[in-house]
Design an enzyme around this catalytic site. Structure first.
Site, PDB file in Angstrom:
ATOM      1  CE  LYS A  53      42.544  34.572  38.474  1.00 17.68           C
ATOM      2  NZ  LYS A  53      42.139  35.980  38.308  1.00 17.68           N
ATOM      3  CD  GLN A  97      42.003  39.479  40.102  1.00 15.84           C
ATOM      4  OE1 GLN A  97      42.603  38.645  39.429  1.00 15.84           O
ATOM      5  NE2 GLN A  97      40.770  39.280  40.524  1.00 15.84           N
ATOM      6  CG  ASP A 120      41.156  38.059  32.326  1.00 11.42           C
ATOM      7  OD1 ASP A 120      40.803  36.991  32.826  1.00 11.42           O
ATOM      8  OD2 ASP A 120      41.486  39.070  32.978  1.00 11.42           O
TER       9      ASP A 120
HETATM   10  N1  LIG Z   1      41.023  40.305  35.139  1.00  9.17           N
HETATM   11  C1  LIG Z   1      40.215  39.561  35.869  1.00  9.17           C
HETATM   12  N2  LIG Z   1      39.930  38.320  35.451  1.00  9.17           N
HETATM   13  C2  LIG Z   1      39.093  37.518  36.179  1.00  9.17           C
HETATM   14  O1  LIG Z   1      38.826  36.359  35.807  1.00  9.17           O
HETATM   15  C3  LIG Z   1      38.532  38.056  37.384  1.00  9.17           C
HETATM   16  C4  LIG Z   1      38.864  39.359  37.755  1.00  9.17           C
HETATM   17  N3  LIG Z   1      39.699  40.082  36.984  1.00  9.17           N
HETATM   18  N4  LIG Z   1      38.346  39.900  38.873  1.00  9.17           N
HETATM   19  C5  LIG Z   1      37.463  39.150  39.740  1.00  9.17           C
HETATM   20  C6  LIG Z   1      36.751  38.020  39.046  1.00  9.17           C
HETATM   21  C7  LIG Z   1      36.339  36.907  39.985  1.00  9.17           C
HETATM   22  N5  LIG Z   1      37.048  35.739  39.534  1.00  9.17           N
HETATM   23  C8  LIG Z   1      37.060  34.494  40.165  1.00  9.17           C
HETATM   24  C9  LIG Z   1      38.060  33.582  39.952  1.00  9.17           C
HETATM   25  C10 LIG Z   1      38.105  32.396  40.652  1.00  9.17           C
HETATM   26  C11 LIG Z   1      37.150  32.095  41.582  1.00  9.17           C
HETATM   27  C12 LIG Z   1      37.235  30.849  42.363  1.00  9.17           C
HETATM   28  O2  LIG Z   1      38.125  30.045  42.153  1.00  9.17           O
HETATM   29  N6  LIG Z   1      36.312  30.627  43.283  1.00  9.17           N
HETATM   30  C13 LIG Z   1      36.305  29.440  44.145  1.00  9.17           C
HETATM   31  C14 LIG Z   1      36.499  29.783  45.612  1.00  9.17           C
HETATM   32  C15 LIG Z   1      37.507  30.852  45.904  1.00  9.17           C
HETATM   33  C16 LIG Z   1      37.481  31.266  47.372  1.00  9.17           C
HETATM   34  O3  LIG Z   1      37.171  30.428  48.244  1.00  9.17           O
HETATM   35  O4  LIG Z   1      37.767  32.452  47.621  1.00  9.17           O
HETATM   36  C17 LIG Z   1      34.943  28.770  44.032  1.00  9.17           C
HETATM   37  O5  LIG Z   1      33.986  29.430  43.589  1.00  9.17           O
HETATM   38  O6  LIG Z   1      34.862  27.621  44.422  1.00  9.17           O
HETATM   39  C18 LIG Z   1      36.137  32.999  41.797  1.00  9.17           C
HETATM   40  C19 LIG Z   1      36.080  34.176  41.089  1.00  9.17           C
HETATM   41  C20 LIG Z   1      37.819  36.056  38.473  1.00  9.17           C
HETATM   42  N7  LIG Z   1      37.694  37.325  38.172  1.00  9.17           N
END
Ligand SMILES: Nc1nc(=O)c2c([nH]1)NC[C@@H]1CN(c3ccc(C(=O)N[C@@H](CCC(=O)O)C(=O)O)cc3)C=[N+]21
Ligand SMILES: NC(=O)C1=CN([C@@H]2O[C@H](COP(=O)(O)OP(=O)(O)OC[C@H]3O[C@@H](n4cnc5c(N)ncnc54)[C@H](OP(=O)(O)O)[C@@H]3O)[C@@H](O)[C@H]2O)C=CC1
Ligand SMILES: [Mg+2]
Length: 283
Positions: A53, A97, A120
């Site tokens: 982020k 988070q 969020d």
């Molecule tokens: N307050 C809060 N807000 C959230 O939005 C939040 C959270 N907590 N806790 C956890 C989950 C999970 N989440 C993701 C964000 C980006 C990817 C992302 O960018 N994923 C990439 C790969 C990332 C990697 O390789 O580790 C993809 O799917 O291609 C995934 C999952 C947001 N979350």
């Protein structure tokens, strides 16, 4: 048949490019947006999401503020940081988070946030605005799902959408978003009490899998030509694993994979929420 990839990574790059121009205009007016993250503890997954982020912010010119707390932080420590961010004019929006380490009350932490700074879209006030169809920040992952489909011209108006999962961050708010008049889908939310998940999936034009169970959706559960979006993320031995089995690509028309599908869109919508608030003006 092999599905067209719903490419969230490429779409995120376009979104960041579009946001850069809007952020430059805000900066020229002396109103550079700022995004803060609150990260408690040292979960490697959470650390990598937060890092991504901040990298996205740097690419578009959003100021980023990092507030990291140790795993043994108390509820009062977390709430003090929240109070500071609520009062900080450099912080346009922020996220706490999730999940927080055991023993901390994430509901109380979320409720303490200024709902207008909730990047969020998960504050109870903002979930209420979504129910009431009033303007406010939208939950990032559901908004990312809808935005990805829109950019690939996959129709939702009148479509039958089956969502696997009723979690607070994905399934339940996605159901609310998809049934807004402006989207107009017909939604079925499945959960562990659903009698015949496979039948509900087979009836769908669009499937969104957000259960967090690796490989739960198999090819026999997908109507040929349906669009399938994988949201579930499980950290396996060799990388991230989604809820959708790879063979589904042989029956689906479109597939948003893990990784590279909805995950990057979630980040794009987080930054979009912040830029939108900066453009509205804060007071
Ligand atoms: N307050 C809060 N807000 C959230 O939005 C939040 C959270 N907590 N806790 C956890 C989950 C999970 N989440 C993701 C964000 C980006 C990817 C992302 O960018 N994923 C990439 C790969 C990332 C990697 O390789 O580790 C993809 O799917 O291609 C995934 C999952 C947001 N979350
Ligand atoms: N790509 C991204 O940007 C993001 C990905 N995620 C991922 O999405 C997934 C869901 O997240 P979240 O909503 O927070 O998770 P929750 O654990 O809150 O919800 C999971 C839901 O799936 C349902 N479920 C579990 N197993 C089954 C099954 N076998 N059949 C039917 N339903 C089932 C549960 O049902 P019940 O309610 O009955 O228990 C529950 O409603 C996770 O893997 C998470 O990591 C989350 C946020 C962002
Ligand atoms: Mg949840």
């Amino acid at each position: 048949m092999t599905a067209t990839k719903l490419d969230g990574k490429a779409t995120l790059a376009s979104i960041l490019d579009e946001l850069s121009g809007r952020v430059a205009a805000l900066t020229a007016a002396g109103r550079t947006p700022g995004l803060a993250t609150v990260l408690v503890g040292d979960d490697p997954g959470s650390q990598s999401y937060v890092r991504a982020k901040h990298n996205d912010c740097a690419k578009v010119g959003i100021t980023s503020i990092r507030r990291d707390l140790p795993a043994d932080a108390t509820q009062a420590d977390v709430e003090k940081v929240i109070d500071e961010l609520n009062a900080d004019p450099a912080c346009t929006g922020y996220i706490v988070q999730l999940p927080l380490p055991k023993g901390l009350d994430s509901g109380a932490a979320l409720e303490r946030m200024d709902p207008d700074k909730d990047a969020d879209g998960l504050h109870p006030t903002n979930l209420g605005r979504l129910v009431l169809q009033e303007p406010g920040p939208l939950p990032c992952t559901p908004r990312g799902v809808v935005e990805l489909l829109r950019r690939y011209d996959v129709p939702l108006n009148g479509a039958k959408v089956t969502v696997l999962g009723r979690g607070v961050t994905v399934g339940r708010p996605l159901g609310l978003l998809l049934t807004l008049r402006s989207v107009n889908a017909t939604v079925t939310l499945c959960h562990t009490g659903t009698k015949d998940v496979a039948a509900e999936l087979r009836a769908a034009d669009v499937i969104v899998a957000a259960a967090g169970v690796p490989g739960l959706v198999t090819a026999d559960m997908v109507k040929p030509g349906a669009a399938v979006l994988d949201v579930g993320i499980t950290r396996g031995e060799d990388g991230l694993v989604g809820d959708v089995a790879p063979e589904v690509a042989e029956v689906a028309s479109y597939l948003a994979p893990v990784p590279g599908g909805v995950g990057p869109m979630t980040r794009g919508m987080l930054l979009t929420n912040v830029v939108e608030r900066a453009e509205r003006g804060t007071e």
